[in-house]
Design a protein around this motif. Structure first.
Motif, PDB file in Angstrom:
ATOM      1  N   LEU A  76     144.427  43.105  91.681  1.00  0.00           N
ATOM      2  CA  LEU A  76     142.995  43.071  91.421  1.00  0.00           C
ATOM      3  C   LEU A  76     142.702  43.573  90.004  1.00  0.00           C
ATOM      4  N   PRO A  77     141.526  43.251  89.478  1.00  0.00           N
ATOM      5  CA  PRO A  77     141.220  43.649  88.095  1.00  0.00           C
ATOM      6  C   PRO A  77     141.308  45.141  87.839  1.00  0.00           C
ATOM      7  N   ASP A  78     141.063  45.981  88.862  1.00  0.00           N
ATOM      8  CA  ASP A  78     141.098  47.433  88.658  1.00  0.00           C
ATOM      9  C   ASP A  78     142.488  48.032  88.829  1.00  0.00           C
ATOM     10  N   GLY A  79     143.511  47.183  89.030  1.00  0.00           N
ATOM     11  CA  GLY A  79     144.872  47.683  89.196  1.00  0.00           C
ATOM     12  C   GLY A  79     145.296  47.883  90.626  1.00  0.00           C
ATOM     13  N   ASP A  80     144.373  47.809  91.580  1.00  0.00           N
ATOM     14  CA  ASP A  80     144.750  47.816  92.992  1.00  0.00           C
ATOM     15  C   ASP A  80     145.382  46.472  93.358  1.00  0.00           C
ATOM     16  N   GLY A  94     147.873  40.290 112.558  1.00  0.00           N
ATOM     17  CA  GLY A  94     147.917  40.410 111.110  1.00  0.00           C
ATOM     18  C   GLY A  94     146.760  41.213 110.547  1.00  0.00           C
ATOM     19  N   ALA A  95     146.865  41.510 109.243  1.00  0.00           N
ATOM     20  CA  ALA A  95     145.847  42.322 108.582  1.00  0.00           C
ATOM     21  C   ALA A  95     145.844  42.009 107.094  1.00  0.00           C
ATOM     22  N   LEU A  96     144.763  42.424 106.444  1.00  0.00           N
ATOM     23  CA  LEU A  96     144.662  42.393 104.982  1.00  0.00           C
ATOM     24  C   LEU A  96     144.460  43.824 104.520  1.00  0.00           C
ATOM     25  N   TRP A  97     145.324  44.263 103.595  1.00  0.00           N
ATOM     26  CA  TRP A  97     145.310  45.644 103.117  1.00  0.00           C
ATOM     27  C   TRP A  97     144.990  45.688 101.622  1.00  0.00           C
ATOM     28  N   ARG A  98     144.410  46.815 101.227  1.00  0.00           N
ATOM     29  CA  ARG A  98     144.252  47.123  99.805  1.00  0.00           C
ATOM     30  C   ARG A  98     145.159  48.293  99.473  1.00  0.00           C
ATOM     31  N   ARG A 108     148.175  54.548  98.405  1.00  0.00           N
ATOM     32  CA  ARG A 108     147.153  54.750  99.429  1.00  0.00           C
ATOM     33  C   ARG A 108     146.769  53.386  99.989  1.00  0.00           C
ATOM     34  N   TRP A 109     146.683  53.294 101.302  1.00  0.00           N
ATOM     35  CA  TRP A 109     146.381  52.018 101.968  1.00  0.00           C
ATOM     36  C   TRP A 109     144.989  52.043 102.588  1.00  0.00           C
ATOM     37  N   THR A 110     144.246  50.959 102.380  1.00  0.00           N
ATOM     38  CA  THR A 110     142.971  50.729 103.035  1.00  0.00           C
ATOM     39  C   THR A 110     143.068  49.405 103.782  1.00  0.00           C
ATOM     40  N   ARG A 111     142.892  49.441 105.085  1.00  0.00           N
ATOM     41  CA  ARG A 111     142.927  48.193 105.847  1.00  0.00           C
ATOM     42  C   ARG A 111     141.545  47.542 105.783  1.00  0.00           C
ATOM     43  N   LEU A 112     141.473  46.385 105.104  1.00  0.00           N
ATOM     44  CA  LEU A 112     140.210  45.692 104.924  1.00  0.00           C
ATOM     45  C   LEU A 112     139.856  44.817 106.120  1.00  0.00           C
TER      46      LEU A 112
END
Length: 432
Positions: A76-80, A94-98, A108-112
């Motif tokens: 992502l543009p912010d480096g994440d 399944g899942a999508l993570w940040r 650090r993981w954030t499950r979106l």
């Protein structure tokens, strides 16, 4: 910045942002990447690499929170980073993570999103939005508002493993904005339970129908695609690895059928041309009829031949063109991940290319095996002129597992990021 900090605090209190798991040594030795020293700012694994390269461990699951089977990667543009998590070979796991960075550089993981069905590809579209391929749809998602994700293509075959053998959707955007989407073959070789070909009234494969192809969905503008699709290229068993070259050419890396011999048939790289048929389930290699189909039925001479072979059972899962600054010697090369578990796989290769992105090839070539040795390609068949970036990625007890590279991405700094789904790891190729 204040708003982002407040949001992070709120999510953390809600239990949605979770620190990365502990050291990978907590895992079983067969899956853990031991580290020693540094690789471009990350802990260096002990995988033997091509001279001048190293493989760093960004993160590895160790029983804590994070993706179970990481597959697709997008910076992502912010480096994440966004990471798709296959989760398992059943719908809804399944899942999508940040993936972001805590103090000191820890992951650090954030499950979106959760409850997804076999998500794989994640990519930025020409309109700047982010798109994700789920088993039976493509959807657009804003990482800041994942609850507002919207489907842009629906009704892809609801493939389920063992009922339909190739469940993963993948896509690339063509120059006019059209979506080219993989719809895998419903079986390995179009055989019945007794091992005989499943024939229709014309004597051809009864399974082809609307699968085993790359479909084209025309772009309507305004972030919308037509639900009316046309076949773009057919006779393709599984086009998970797709790429569009800057010249406009579309390339596909084919996972070929499973025969009983470990040295046949060969996987392939194909240049996809609208309207062409690439041979599944009748032909393999450079035009040999598969068992069960006569030469007259297979008509291999009428089908498009590969531009290059790949080793048998290499199982290419990602294909992209390197455009970074860290490795000038790789600029313009085709990077391919070989995900398979057999002796030729577990590698990332960089293939020399021509002006149209096509692999440069040699004849009378050989491919390497684990733990040692090599075997020949068919004598006059085209084989890729390539550098293996990970020549020592075989399993080493208590050191590292056999490599299972799935998705890849080139970061803005030019490093090459890799998702190893079997080991549950995110890895990074950087300068030694």
């Amino acid at each position: 910045m204040i708003r982002r900090t407040m949001m992070a605090t709120m999510l953390a209190l809600a239990g949605l942002i979770m620190p990365a798991a502990g050291p990978a040594s907590a895992q079983g030795a067969s899956r853990a990447y031991a580290v020693s020293g540094e690789c471009g700012g990350r802990a260096a694994t002990r995988v033997r690499m091509a001279p001048g390269y190293c493989l760093g461990r960004v993160w590895q699951r160790a029983g804590g929170v994070g993706p179970r089977m990481p597959r697709g990667l997008l910076e992502l543009p912010d480096g994440d980073w966004l990471v798709t998590d296959l989760g398992g070979w059943e719908a809804g796991r399944g899942a999508l993570w940040r993936m972001s960075w805590a103090e000191g550089g820890a992951v650090r993981w954030t499950r979106l999103m959760r409850g997804l069905s076999m998500p794989h590809t994640v990519a930025a579209g020409p309109d700047g939005r982010i798109y994700v391929a789920e088993m039976s749809r493509i959807f657009a998602v804003d990482p800041a508002r994942p609850e507002a994700a919207v489907s842009v293509v629906e009704g892809l075959p609801d493939n389920r493993l063992h009922e339909n053998r190739h469940p993963l959707s993948s896509f690339v955007f063509d120059g006019d904005g059209s979506l080219l989407i993989n719809v895998g073959a419903p079986s390995d070789r179009c055989l019945d339970d007794a091992g005989a070909p499943r024939r229709d009234a014309r004597g051809q494969c009864a399974e082809a129908g609307e699968q085993a192809m790359v479909r084209r969905y025309p772009y309507l503008g305004g972030g919308r695609w037509s639900p009316q699709w046309t076949p773009f290229a057919t006779g393709l068993r599984n086009s998970v690895a797709l790429a569009r070259h800057a010249s406009g050419a579309i390339y596909q890396a084919e996972n070929s059928v499973d025969l009983t011999t470990p040295d046949r048939p060969f996987d392939e790289i194909n240049r996809l041309v609208a309207g062409a048929d690439y041979g599944w389930p009748y032909c393999t290699d450079m035009g040999a009829a598969l068992p069960g189909w006569s030469a007259r039925q297979a008509r291999c001479g009428e089908r498009a031949a590969p531009v290059s072979l790949l080793p048998p059972h290499a199982a290419p899962l990602a294909l992209l063109y390197y455009d970074g600054e860290m490795f000038p010697e790789l600029r313009g090369r085709m990077l391919v991940s070989w995900h398979g578990y057999r002796r030729a796989a577990g590698r990332v290769v960089a293939i020399e290319t021509g002006p149209d992105g096509a692999p440069l090839t040699d004849t009378r070539a050989r491919y390497a095996l684990y733990p040692r040795g090599s075997l020949p390609y068919p004598a006059e068949a085209p084989a890729p002129r390539a550098v293996v970036l990970t020549p020592g990625w075989d399993a080493r007890a208590a050191v590292h597992p056999r490599g299972s590279p799935a998705g890849m991405a080139v970061a803005r700094d030019g490093s090459i990021w890799i998702a190893d789904d079997r080991a549950g790891a995110i890895l990074r190729i950087a300068r030694d």
